[in-house]
Structures are given as structure tokens and as C-alpha cells.
Design a protein around this motif. Structure first.
Motif, mmCIF file in Angstrom:
data_model
loop_
_atom_site.group_PDB
_atom_site.id
_atom_site.type_symbol
_atom_site.label_atom_id
_atom_site.label_comp_id
_atom_site.label_asym_id
_atom_site.label_seq_id
_atom_site.Cartn_x
_atom_site.Cartn_y
_atom_site.Cartn_z
ATOM 1 N N VAL A 77 0.883 -1.162 0.000
ATOM 2 C CA VAL A 77 0.000 0.000 0.000
ATOM 3 C C VAL A 77 0.924 1.215 0.000
ATOM 4 C CG1 VAL A 77 -1.625 1.337 1.393
ATOM 5 C CG2 VAL A 77 -1.873 -1.161 1.221
ATOM 6 N N VAL A 79 1.123 5.816 -0.407
ATOM 7 C CA VAL A 79 0.485 7.123 -0.531
ATOM 8 C C VAL A 79 1.349 7.963 -1.464
ATOM 9 C CG1 VAL A 79 -0.372 9.174 0.650
ATOM 10 C CG2 VAL A 79 -0.415 6.946 1.817
ATOM 11 N N VAL A 101 1.734 10.972 8.910
ATOM 12 C CA VAL A 101 1.389 9.605 8.533
ATOM 13 C C VAL A 101 2.653 8.744 8.484
ATOM 14 C CG1 VAL A 101 0.184 8.173 6.843
ATOM 15 C CG2 VAL A 101 -0.505 10.564 7.149
ATOM 16 N N TYR A 105 3.669 5.305 10.789
ATOM 17 C CA TYR A 105 3.893 3.995 10.167
ATOM 18 C C TYR A 105 5.361 3.737 9.822
ATOM 19 C CZ TYR A 105 -1.164 3.633 9.700
ATOM 20 O OH TYR A 105 -2.510 3.557 9.964
ATOM 21 N N LEU A 111 3.740 -0.488 3.991
ATOM 22 C CA LEU A 111 3.306 0.840 3.564
ATOM 23 C C LEU A 111 4.496 1.671 3.105
ATOM 24 C CD1 LEU A 111 1.077 3.038 3.373
ATOM 25 C CD2 LEU A 111 1.594 3.624 5.746
ATOM 26 N N LEU A 181 -4.245 7.396 -2.146
ATOM 27 C CA LEU A 181 -4.030 6.097 -1.513
ATOM 28 C C LEU A 181 -4.129 4.979 -2.556
ATOM 29 C CD1 LEU A 181 -3.638 4.483 1.110
ATOM 30 C CD2 LEU A 181 -6.127 4.601 1.448
ATOM 31 N N ASP A 183 -3.601 0.806 -3.523
ATOM 32 C CA ASP A 183 -3.560 -0.521 -2.899
ATOM 33 C C ASP A 183 -2.508 -1.423 -3.539
ATOM 34 O OD1 ASP A 183 -4.656 -1.570 -5.264
ATOM 35 O OD2 ASP A 183 -6.656 -1.870 -4.420
ATOM 36 N N LEU A 203 -7.658 9.900 6.073
ATOM 37 C CA LEU A 203 -6.605 9.068 5.496
ATOM 38 C C LEU A 203 -6.069 8.087 6.532
ATOM 39 C CD1 LEU A 203 -4.474 8.205 3.416
ATOM 40 C CD2 LEU A 203 -3.146 10.240 4.058
ATOM 41 N N LEU A 207 -6.355 4.137 5.917
ATOM 42 C CA LEU A 207 -5.130 3.341 5.855
ATOM 43 C C LEU A 207 -5.262 2.080 6.702
ATOM 44 C CD1 LEU A 207 -2.019 5.705 5.909
ATOM 45 C CD2 LEU A 207 -2.405 3.749 4.410
ATOM 46 N N LEU A 211 -4.873 -1.554 5.010
ATOM 47 C CA LEU A 211 -3.770 -2.421 5.430
ATOM 48 C C LEU A 211 -4.268 -3.770 5.939
ATOM 49 C CD1 LEU A 211 -1.461 0.187 7.202
ATOM 50 C CD2 LEU A 211 -0.925 -1.118 5.129
#
Length: 215
Positions: A77, A79, A101, A105, A111, A181, A183, A203, A207, A211
């Protein structure tokens, strides 16, 4: 004013986003973009598959002067957004919000983050490296990339984000501040105004949903 144009996202996509926001209990995000029904024969029976809009293959140069391709985001995933390092309008706010963000993460190998510079003249790898360091990015999870005008502006259309070289715009470039976003199948699952606190909060929520979604 740069970054505050009429949204590039088609009306139907905006409607999908709004409907998704009211239906979070389903724990499923919409798939955004054009789609096509394709027939195929399985065991003598005709079935219909849906082909969704996907981000195509790409090749760019990152802040470490290393070639980055879509393969680096395989089964992740991520961004994506579009900016330029000396942007005097929306970029500072957008990137600070995306940094939140990233920090949450950081170290999550499921991600990634991808920022495309739309200033193909000035934003060399060394400039991008300095920018990333000052922003607080210190690992390969967030890539900052540059490329030719054709390649960068061409890929922005695939993310459904408006970008344009415009001498009358602040800093010489006009663009939208969407955080897009993507996938694991390279499909668009959400687009959020990176300057809007409520949309950035959404967002974060989306997320978590994505995820947990099985590829």
C-alpha cells in the motif's frame, strides 16, 4: 491560487468518496477510476470480470540518484502526491501532514510513500535529498522522485491529480494537494486534500482499513 483549483477528480469519483465516508462499517474502501467489464470463458461458461483503473509502470530517479520503478512498490500500500521543494503555497502544509502519517507507520514494510516533484528543472536528486532530510525522512520508506516533464505530468494524470507548469502561479507551478491512496494492485482507493486536517484524519482511518484488506 495554486493548489485550490476546481478538483481534477471527476464528479463520479467525488461521489464515491463521499459514499465511502458514510459507509465505513462495511470496512471496504471504494475502487476509484474508470472500469471496464471484460468477458472470458471459464469451464465453458462466460463470466464477466471487471478491469479497474491502475497506476501504470513507471521509472523515476530518487533523492539518492537511484532508479525507482513501480516494482519497488510491488504488493505494498502506498500514498502518492505531487509537490515541489520551493513551493510557497500548499506544499509545506501538505508535506507536514503527510509526515505525520509517515511517522506513525515508520518501519512498516507494508506501507510506502512516494512524492513526485513537478519542478523538473530545479529539483535534482541532491535538492530532493536535502529537502527530505530537513523534513525528517531518514529511511527508504518515503521516496522523493524526479523525472522528465512528460513522465511526471503524465503519471499525475494516472493518479487523477492536476499538475501544470504555470508562470502566473506561485512558484511557477500549479497543482493539487491530494494524497492518493494506492492498494497492492495499484488501484486508487482514496484521495485526500493534504491541507485539510479532517481529510488527513480520514486518510489515517482508511489506511487502517486498507492495510487489513487481503490483496
Amino acid at each position: 491560487m495554486a493548489g485550490y483549483r476546481t478538483p481534477y477528480l471527476p464528479v463520479c469519483i467525488v461521489a464515491l468518496l463521499l459514499s465511502a465516508c458514510t459507509g465505513r462499517n462495511n470496512k471496504k474502501l471504494p475502487i476509484i477510476g474508470e472500469r471496464e467489464a471484460v468477458e472470458r470463458v471459464v469451464d465453458g461458461k462466460t463470466v464477466v470480470d471487471t478491469l479497474y483503473h491502475q497506476i501504470p509502470a513507471f521509472t523515476f530517479l530518487n533523492q539518492d540518484s537511484t532508479i525507482i520503478t513501480d516494482k519497488d512498490f510491488e504488493n505494498k500500500v502506498y500514498v502518492a502526491n505531487f509537490f515541489f521543494t520551493h513551493c510557497p503555497s500548499i506544499c509545506p502544509t501538505m508535506q507536514r501532514n503527510l509526515l505525520k502519517v509517515y511517522e506513525k507507520y515508520k518501519g512498516n514494510d507494508k506501507l510506502a510513500f512516494l512524492s513526485h516533484s513537478i519542478d523538473f528543472k530545479y529539483d535534482s536528486p541532491s535538492v530532493l535529498k536535502s529537502y527530505a532530510t530537513k523534513l525528517g525522512v531518514d529511511n527508504a520508506q518515503w521516496q522523493f522522485v524526479t523525472g522528465s516533464k512528460k513522465d511526471i505530468y503524465g503519471i499525475s494524470e494516472k493518479y487523477l491529480v492536476y499538475t501544470k507548469e504555470d508562470a502566473s502561479a506561485p512558484g511557477g507551478y500549479d497543482h493539487q494537494g491530494y494524497l492518493v491512496l494506492i492498494d497492492q494492485q495499484k488501484r486508487i482507493r482514496g484521495a485526500y486534500d493534504g491541507t485539510n486536517e479532517e481529510q488527513v484524519a480520514q486518510l489515517f482511518t482508511d489506511l487502517e482499513i486498507l492495510l487489513q484488506e487481503r490483496p
